[in-house]
Design a protein around this motif. Sequence first.
Motif, short mmCIF file in Angstrom:
data_model
loop_
_atom_site.label_atom_id
_atom_site.label_comp_id
_atom_site.label_asym_id
_atom_site.label_seq_id
_atom_site.Cartn_x
_atom_site.Cartn_y
_atom_site.Cartn_z
N ILE A 62 139.45 0.94 91.20
CA ILE A 62 138.77 -0.36 91.25
C ILE A 62 139.40 -1.35 92.21
N GLY A 65 137.43 -2.85 95.44
CA GLY A 65 136.34 -3.77 95.08
C GLY A 65 136.87 -5.13 94.67
N ILE A 66 137.93 -5.13 93.86
CA ILE A 66 138.50 -6.40 93.39
C ILE A 66 139.14 -7.15 94.56
N ALA A 69 136.52 -8.67 96.68
CA ALA A 69 135.82 -9.77 96.00
C ALA A 69 136.65 -11.04 95.92
N ARG A 84 131.25 -13.10 91.48
CA ARG A 84 131.82 -11.90 92.08
C ARG A 84 131.92 -10.76 91.07
N ILE A 85 132.25 -11.08 89.81
CA ILE A 85 132.30 -10.02 88.79
C ILE A 85 130.91 -9.41 88.61
N LEU A 88 130.31 -7.03 91.46
CA LEU A 88 130.97 -5.74 91.17
C LEU A 88 130.16 -4.96 90.12
N ARG A 94 131.65 -3.71 85.13
CA ARG A 94 131.58 -5.09 84.67
C ARG A 94 132.98 -5.50 84.20
N HIS A 95 133.75 -6.07 85.09
CA HIS A 95 135.18 -6.30 84.83
C HIS A 95 135.45 -7.71 84.32
#
Length: 410
Positions: A62, A65-66, A69, A84-85, A88, A94-95
């Motif tokens: 992950i 992506g993080i 973002a 931003r979440i 993603l 769905r973080h």
Amino acid sequence: MPVIDLVELYYASADLPAPFEPAWVPGSRRMKTGFYLIRIATDDGVEGWSGFSASGKERAGIGDGIADAFLGTDPTDIDLVHERIKILANGGLRHWWIEPAFWDVKGKLAGLPVYKLLGGTDDRIWLYASSGEVRGIEARREEAEARFAEGFNVMKMRVHDWDEAVDIAQIQDLADHMKGRMRIAVDCNQAFRMTLHGNAPIWDLGRAKRFADAAAEAGLFWVEEPLYMEWYDDMAALAAYSRVPIAGGELHTSGYPELRYMAQKRCYDIFQPDAMWSGGIKQVLQVGEFCRSQGLGFSPHSWGNGLGFLINAHIMAASGFAKEYPFEYPYCPPGWTLEARDAILARPSMHENGWFSMPQEPGLGIEIDRKALDKQGVCFFRATRKERHWMPETLDGSAMRREISREGAQ
Ligand SMILES: [Mg+2]
């Protein structure tokens, strides 16, 4: 304006002192607890932490992506964090669990504990002892007596039997045994069905109604998750029928929009969203505000590791509900002890006679035990605005490329 200039992700695990058999995963026996941790830092060095439960290496990929973002963004812009979440999430991830790290930074920049930043005035919150295992009648009595002796006046038990008569006998016995001393709540864990390790019962509306009748007669505080989480009409029918409050809401990953719909429909009497799953601190607090406006109850879910407890405690302390409803204190020795629950923290979040004093330092009060993290964890991703590493070296240069144990499951 400070901007995010560092994203680090860690996986860590800790041994449990005894096996733990979670009621919601029939057939599983855990020997370890697992954590994912995120550390973000601004360009002037203000850091924020959050963490989530880990089953294994399921989040190993992950980081990119993080980093894409969030590097270079304003850590105090929580609306942007949510946008931003959600971006993603369109990739299937769905973080929400990373959102509290931004609140941690925001609280530190403001010089306030997060619950005070959010307008909270409850410095102490009422707790209930949340047990995690299905146990026999005698063992259950002993457990409740132990929690009562420690100062708790509410305990939540679990039922998960195929035979509804067994479940009903369990709640009747414990409520009767603790009558006048301790109030009992029950979690049926029917909102999601975990069949990875063994088959699991699934209740229909008829069984839920019969159980709610028995719970009302036994004087239970609430009945949690007696029906599957998407059966909104059945949940509303049950809540309208039941003489005992129906509670739930921890796993609704769409966050506030879905939980607001459920509150309007009165699917539950007490809403229990969890910042880590259901919309971060911001949306869970919105759920609490909406519950207040609708005359509904509210107390966030917090089962999991000690970071989830601390983070959701800030919401409870900010919500105005902290003296009306007890807040979940995950505690189920001999397997799920405070030391194991809070293994990566510098000190366990201890209760005092069934109450919790909110941390007073700026931010969330998450103090990571860096020695424990070095020993029990691995940093698997590190990025700044200039560079990006998978399985990086530690800051002091020692190698952290060891393989994470396959049995690091929580
Ligand atoms: Mg629950």
